[in-house]
Design an enzyme around this catalytic site. Structure first.
Site, PDB file in Angstrom:
ATOM      1  N   LEU A   1     -12.460   1.936  -1.336  1.00 61.39           N
ATOM      2  CA  LEU A   1     -11.579   0.835  -1.764  1.00 61.39           C
ATOM      3  C   LEU A   1     -12.250  -0.530  -1.676  1.00 61.39           C
ATOM      4  CD1 LEU A   1      -8.239   2.125  -0.226  1.00 61.39           C
ATOM      5  CD2 LEU A   1      -9.042   2.323  -2.583  1.00 61.39           C
TER       6      LEU A   1
ATOM      7  N   TYR B   1     -11.986 -10.664  10.219  1.00 60.52           N
ATOM      8  CA  TYR B   1     -10.904  -9.669  10.237  1.00 60.52           C
ATOM      9  C   TYR B   1      -9.535 -10.352  10.229  1.00 60.52           C
ATOM     10  CZ  TYR B   1      -7.991  -5.837  12.011  1.00 60.52           C
ATOM     11  OH  TYR B   1      -7.004  -4.893  12.174  1.00 60.52           O
TER      12      TYR B   1
HETATM   13  P1  NAD Z   1      -9.380   3.828  11.806  1.00 57.89           P
HETATM   14  O1  NAD Z   1     -10.768   3.319  11.714  1.00 57.89           O
HETATM   15  O2  NAD Z   1      -9.081   4.975  12.700  1.00 57.89           O
HETATM   16  O3  NAD Z   1      -8.820   4.199  10.343  1.00 57.89           O
HETATM   17  C1  NAD Z   1      -9.073   3.378   9.236  1.00 57.89           C
HETATM   18  C2  NAD Z   1      -9.320   4.272   8.036  1.00 57.89           C
HETATM   19  O4  NAD Z   1      -9.558   3.431   6.900  1.00 57.89           O
HETATM   20  C3  NAD Z   1     -10.555   5.163   8.215  1.00 57.89           C
HETATM   21  O5  NAD Z   1     -10.247   6.519   7.976  1.00 57.89           O
HETATM   22  C4  NAD Z   1     -11.529   4.600   7.208  1.00 57.89           C
HETATM   23  O6  NAD Z   1     -12.413   5.565   6.660  1.00 57.89           O
HETATM   24  C5  NAD Z   1     -10.588   4.016   6.159  1.00 57.89           C
HETATM   25  N1  NAD Z   1     -11.352   3.074   5.349  1.00 57.89           N
HETATM   26  C6  NAD Z   1     -12.159   2.075   5.789  1.00 57.89           C
HETATM   27  N2  NAD Z   1     -12.818   1.535   4.771  1.00 57.89           N
HETATM   28  C7  NAD Z   1     -12.435   2.190   3.656  1.00 57.89           C
HETATM   29  C8  NAD Z   1     -12.796   2.095   2.290  1.00 57.89           C
HETATM   30  N3  NAD Z   1     -13.737   1.229   1.870  1.00 57.89           N
HETATM   31  N4  NAD Z   1     -12.197   2.913   1.404  1.00 57.89           N
HETATM   32  C9  NAD Z   1     -11.299   3.834   1.822  1.00 57.89           C
HETATM   33  N5  NAD Z   1     -10.923   3.978   3.103  1.00 57.89           N
HETATM   34  C10 NAD Z   1     -11.494   3.167   4.009  1.00 57.89           C
HETATM   35  O7  NAD Z   1      -8.520   2.571  12.215  1.00 57.89           O
HETATM   36  P2  NAD Z   1      -6.943   2.369  12.474  1.00 57.89           P
HETATM   37  O8  NAD Z   1      -6.842   1.690  13.764  1.00 57.89           O
HETATM   38  O9  NAD Z   1      -6.174   3.594  12.215  1.00 57.89           O
HETATM   39  O10 NAD Z   1      -6.638   1.290  11.350  1.00 57.89           O
HETATM   40  C11 NAD Z   1      -5.640   1.458  10.342  1.00 57.89           C
HETATM   41  C12 NAD Z   1      -5.167   0.091   9.896  1.00 57.89           C
HETATM   42  O11 NAD Z   1      -4.522  -0.543  10.994  1.00 57.89           O
HETATM   43  C13 NAD Z   1      -6.282  -0.845   9.467  1.00 57.89           C
HETATM   44  O12 NAD Z   1      -5.862  -1.604   8.352  1.00 57.89           O
HETATM   45  C14 NAD Z   1      -6.450  -1.737  10.674  1.00 57.89           C
HETATM   46  O13 NAD Z   1      -7.005  -2.978  10.341  1.00 57.89           O
HETATM   47  C15 NAD Z   1      -5.034  -1.844  11.144  1.00 57.89           C
HETATM   48  N6  NAD Z   1      -4.847  -2.260  12.527  1.00 57.89           N
HETATM   49  C16 NAD Z   1      -5.334  -1.500  13.553  1.00 57.89           C
HETATM   50  C17 NAD Z   1      -5.119  -1.931  14.853  1.00 57.89           C
HETATM   51  C18 NAD Z   1      -5.618  -1.157  16.049  1.00 57.89           C
HETATM   52  O14 NAD Z   1      -5.514  -1.678  17.165  1.00 57.89           O
HETATM   53  N7  NAD Z   1      -6.130   0.058  15.883  1.00 57.89           N
HETATM   54  C19 NAD Z   1      -4.419  -3.117  15.097  1.00 57.89           C
HETATM   55  C20 NAD Z   1      -3.940  -3.851  14.029  1.00 57.89           C
HETATM   56  C21 NAD Z   1      -4.156  -3.405  12.743  1.00 57.89           C
END
Ligand code: NAD
Length: 258
Positions: A42, A153
């Protein structure tokens, strides 16, 4: 049973959300850079069109909900490409497929990091939807190497939240009967945050930056319940809300500014 598209479905919050929806008897079309029904990067224009084409094929042309959740947390230009432009392309690109649903819904995963001061130049480029300028500015920030780790970020997530606020009440979304909202998680224990949540010392240090007085660091499943509700038939009137699921960090950091 409903059909949900979940991006970032191979890991963390997206994986947990896909599992929850499937347990509840729904169909999930998972999207990720690898290990998903739809494999698409993406961060690229090509990956964004692959997403739309493949979801159209697999769904037969109608979906009920979009969960634009894929994200990266590194201080890189790729984070800008995925977190903002990838999320917007997911929402805008898949929106036409919601037209045949009796209860269409959409949500994107933002972050409590949107509360931190943004880089104004990057924010302006994002709000103008100028991907070339945004990637250029991110490159400058990376090269200068001085920005706080969370700045790129946090800026992408603030821009995404603002995009949702602007888009949600328009004819394309609210006017088409589609609730569009965002969520802003605090610190969730996923592979993304392993460095901050892996040890007791690390957890204590991150909680200094992200105060979470209510129950501290939490699990992806806790976020999945909220994403599932926001995209369920039960949610017909939330419009352009960014729901902070953050153990209180927004209440602490923003205090009285409601
Ligand atoms: P994670 O790294 O476990 O999962 C993120 C997923 O997004 C991964 O499977 C990754 O391969 C996919 N991804 C990344 N780049 C991509 C690309 N170019 N094309 C397609 N897929 C892609 O992380 P998570 O913690 O589950 O994060 C999920 C969402 O939650 C994200 O948007 C993150 O910013 C947000 N978020 C997470 C937290 C936290 O504390 N974990 C807090 C706030 C927001």
């Amino acid at each position: 049973s409903r059909t949900y598209v979940v991006t970032g479905a191979a890991s963390g919050i997206g994986k947990s959300t896909a599992e929850l929806l499937q347990e509840r008897g729904h169909r999930v079309i998972g999207v990720d850079i690898a290990g998903a029904d739809v494999v698409a990067d993406l961060s690229t224009a090509e990956g964004r069109s692959t997403l739309v084409e493949r979801v159209r094929e697999l769904s037969g042309g109608t979906i009920d909900a979009i969960i634009a959740n894929a994200g990266l947390a590194s201080s890189t230009a790729a984070t800008v490409a995925v977190n903002f432009f990838g999320a917007v392309a997911t929402l805008d690109g898949l929106r036409p497929l919601l037209a045949g649903s009796a209860a269409p819904r959409a949500v994107a995963t933002c972050s409590m990091a949107s509360l931190f001061p943004p880089d104004e130049e990057l924010l302006a480029a994002l709000l103008a939807a100028d991907e070339a300028a945004a990637l250029h500015r991110a490159g400058e920030l990376v090269a200068a190497g001085e920005q706080p780790a969370s700045q790129i970020y946090g800026t992408t997530k603030q821009a995404l939240a603002r995009w949702i606020r602007r888009a949600a009440p328009t004819p394309e979304w609210a006017g088409a009967g589609i609730p569009l909202n965002g969520i802003a998680p605090g610190v969730v224990a996923t592979p993304m945050t392993a460095a901050f949540t892996g040890t007791a010392e690390a957890r204590e240090a991150i909680l200094q930056q992200v105060p979470m007085p209510l129950n501290g660091i939490f699990e992806p499943r806790d976020v999945a319940y909220l994403l599932a509700w926001l995209t369920s038939e039960e949610n017909a009137h939330l419009c352009g809300q960014i729901v902070f699921i953050d153990g209180g960090s927004d209440a602490v950091i923003r205090g009285d500014s409601t």
